[in-house]
Design a protein around this motif. Structure first.
Motif, PDB file in Angstrom:
ATOM      1  N   ALA A   1      -2.742   1.557  -9.465  1.00 18.40           N
ATOM      2  CA  ALA A   1      -2.114   1.507  -8.141  1.00 18.40           C
ATOM      3  C   ALA A   1      -0.658   1.087  -8.256  1.00 18.40           C
ATOM      4  O   ALA A   1       0.221   1.656  -7.616  1.00 18.40           O
ATOM      5  CB  ALA A   1      -2.880   0.541  -7.244  1.00 18.40           C
ATOM      6  N   ALA A   2      -0.406   0.100  -9.139  1.00 22.20           N
ATOM      7  CA  ALA A   2       0.962  -0.392  -9.305  1.00 22.20           C
ATOM      8  C   ALA A   2       1.835   0.681  -9.936  1.00 22.20           C
ATOM      9  O   ALA A   2       3.000   0.834  -9.576  1.00 22.20           O
ATOM     10  CB  ALA A   2       0.963  -1.657 -10.159  1.00 22.20           C
TER      11      ALA A   2
ATOM     12  N   GLU B   1       2.728   3.302  -7.372  1.00 27.42           N
ATOM     13  CA  GLU B   1       3.730   2.738  -6.468  1.00 27.42           C
ATOM     14  C   GLU B   1       5.112   2.746  -7.126  1.00 27.42           C
ATOM     15  O   GLU B   1       6.111   3.118  -6.511  1.00 27.42           O
ATOM     16  CB  GLU B   1       3.288   1.309  -6.188  1.00 27.42           C
TER      17      GLU B   1
ATOM     18  N   GLN C   1       6.387   6.244  -7.131  1.00 28.80           N
ATOM     19  CA  GLN C   1       6.742   6.726  -5.805  1.00 28.80           C
ATOM     20  C   GLN C   1       8.056   6.097  -5.329  1.00 28.80           C
ATOM     21  O   GLN C   1       8.874   6.751  -4.696  1.00 28.80           O
ATOM     22  CB  GLN C   1       5.606   6.417  -4.826  1.00 28.80           C
TER      23      GLN C   1
ATOM     24  N   SER D   1      13.356   3.063   1.411  1.00 28.53           N
ATOM     25  CA  SER D   1      12.295   3.954   1.877  1.00 28.53           C
ATOM     26  C   SER D   1      12.803   4.893   2.968  1.00 28.53           C
ATOM     27  O   SER D   1      12.549   6.107   2.933  1.00 28.53           O
ATOM     28  CB  SER D   1      11.128   3.115   2.386  1.00 28.53           C
TER      29      SER D   1
ATOM     30  N   ARG E   1      -3.365  -1.579  -0.924  1.00 28.34           N
ATOM     31  CA  ARG E   1      -4.310  -2.089  -1.914  1.00 28.34           C
ATOM     32  C   ARG E   1      -4.483  -3.602  -1.831  1.00 28.34           C
ATOM     33  O   ARG E   1      -5.378  -4.169  -2.443  1.00 28.34           O
ATOM     34  CB  ARG E   1      -3.887  -1.668  -3.318  1.00 28.34           C
TER      35      ARG E   1
ATOM     36  N   SER F   1       6.125   0.083   2.343  1.00 29.15           N
ATOM     37  CA  SER F   1       7.010  -0.151   1.199  1.00 29.15           C
ATOM     38  C   SER F   1       7.732  -1.486   1.349  1.00 29.15           C
ATOM     39  O   SER F   1       8.032  -2.154   0.362  1.00 29.15           O
ATOM     40  CB  SER F   1       7.979   1.015   1.014  1.00 29.15           C
TER      41      SER F   1
END
Lengths: 262, 206
Positions: free
Chosen positions: A34-35, A38, A41, A231, B84, B178
């Motif tokens: 998951a990290a 991320e 992304q 973002s 998560r 984010s």
């Protein structure tokens, strides 16, 4: 290049080089899926360096640009600001037009051409935005979008000194835009130079004044404004590229037999 | 022999069946798209009525809150934003987080009321997106260029709920996530620290 912004290029390049050599964000271990997703992304391997430039820009903004933008908004009446904005937009239309052509989007190029023609003449040198009401609204086109349509990879997120959020592709596009701008090459001497500087100064004021409320809000609501700006910027660039890519309006005249739509 | 013929005739029946079921699925989703569109149109109308109405400040705020609570999946958005880390949080932390998220979101929506005076919302054609339905709208405010705002609507579990707002291509829940992720990664992935930060934020706002 005799361009007023040329002084930015060398320090920017030096800083970018220094950035590559020093701060890189620690890549998470491959076991933490998951990290890693991320990290990919976010696309910000230079985060530590970017954050330094972000802090520097914040400082400059607090001391110089933001007070200037507030003063601009307080002192100059709204109609004058609107017309100033129109003139600046009209001055940048040749670059938009060039990018429309390089993006191979004839209808958008036609819109830009008509905007330039109508606003420069009927709109009295761009003071009035007549073209929007006549069916040629403004749209986004710049070197970064063009390079994206040409298939160039974006590269990592960059936060540039003075210029703000960017990426290698968008920075390359910016340099191309400055090169494409007729105003970069027309005339020389102190008067032209002073006019160029006024244009950049006014553009900065106009842009910042337009962002006063939204940037304040972002900073008040974000726990980490740096990440929120990152973002928002990345999503918005993606959206602009998508807008251009999906604009496939036909060039057949309205009175002619129209091609069937898929 | 008979067996093979039976099989063949059965096979011959299959394609029309498939076409029929696909058509039905499409029809159903067309209906759903139309329903989602009218849901957004109705919600937009509720909003504009309150925003452009004559109600006093506090009354208007409570009206807006009621509309948001009825039409927006706030807990779902909150869970998405924590991503998560939701599973890592303890039940107490989860509850505290949900409450704070709701409070901060409400403040940020009702805090914008003044800006939206005279707003007009035009609803476009819905399309499927990311397992939900995207309803595009164009929002016109006097003195501002029109802005494209997409509403992500989910119909899971009965009535429609808004699960994301996408303003000029920027998704609110992705941006929020984010922000939280970045905050967490700079605070040792500690959900407690995030909750404290949200508490401070809520106190600042209200």
């Amino acid at each position: 290049m005799r361009h007023p912004l040329r002084f930015l290029l060398l320090p920017a390049a030096t800083l970018a080089l220094a950035a590559f050599q020093t701060g890189c964000a620690a890549r998470p271990p491959a076991s933490d899926k998951a990290a890693v997703a991320e990290y990919n992304q976010t696309n910000d391997p230079l985060e530590p360096t970017n954050r330094v430039f972000y802090a520097i820009n914040e400082g400059l903004d607090t001391v110089i640009l933001k007070p200037a933008a507030i003063a601009y908004k307080d002192v100059v009446p709204k109609p004058v600001r609107t017309h100033a904005h129109n003139v600046l937009a009209n001055l940048s239309t040749p670059v938009t037009l060039a990018n429309d052509i390089l993006e191979a989007k004839p209808r958008r190029a036609g819109d830009s051409f008509m905007r330039l023609l109508v606003n420069t003449t009927v709109g009295l040198g761009g003071v009035f935005d007549v073209a929007t009401g006549w069916g040629w609204p403004a749209h986004d086109a710049d070197g970064g979008i063009t390079l994206a349509l040409w298939g160039l990879p974006n590269g990592p997120y960059l936060f540039l000194p003075v210029l703000g959020p960017s990426s290698p592709r968008n920075a390359g596009g910016l340099v191309a835009d400055i090169g494409m701008d007729p105003l970069t090459w027309i005339g020389r001497g102190d008067v032209v130079s002073a006019l160029d500087w006024s244009r950049y100064g006014l553009t900065a004021l106009d842009t910042r004044a337009g962002l006063l409320d939204s940037l304040d809000k972002i900073k008040a609501q974000a726990l980490d404004p740096y990440a929120t700006v990152r973002s928002l910027y990345q999503q918005h660039r993606q959206y602009q590229i998508q807008q251009v890519r999906s604009d496939d309006r036909a060039t057949v005249p309205a009175w002619f037999l129209q091609p069937s739509r898929p | 022999m008979l067996k093979r013929r039976a099989l063949l005739s059965f096979a011959a029946l299959l394609p029309p069946l498939a076409v029929a079921s696909r058509a039905r699925a499409q029809e159903a989703s067309q209906q759903q798209l139309a329903a989602a569109t009218s849901f957004i149109a109705a919600t937009a109308k509720e909003f504009t009525t309150v925003l452009n109405g004559a109600g006093a400040g506090a009354q208007r705020q409570s009206q807006l809150q009621a509309i948001v609570d009825r039409n927006v999946d706030v807990p779902g958005i909150a869970k998405f934003c924590l991503g998560r880390f939701w599973r890592v949080a303890s039940p107490t932390q989860q509850q505290a987080y949900l409450d704070l998220f709701h409070r901060v979101l409400m403040e940020s929506i009702t805090g914008k009321v003044g800006e939206y005076k005279g707003v007009a919302i035009a609803v476009g054609k819905a399309a499927p997106r990311e397992g939900a339905i995207d309803v595009p709208t164009t929002i016109n405010r006097p003195g501002n260029p029109p802005s494209n705002v997409d509403w992500l609507v989910s119909g899971a579990g009965g009535g429609f709920k808004i699960i994301d707002v996408i303003v000029e291509g920027t998704s609110m829940r992705l941006t929020q996530r984010s922000d939280y992720y970045s905050y967490l990664s700079r605070n040792n992935d500690d959900v407690g620290a995030l909750i404290n930060a949200l508490k401070q934020q809520a106190a600042r706002q209200g």
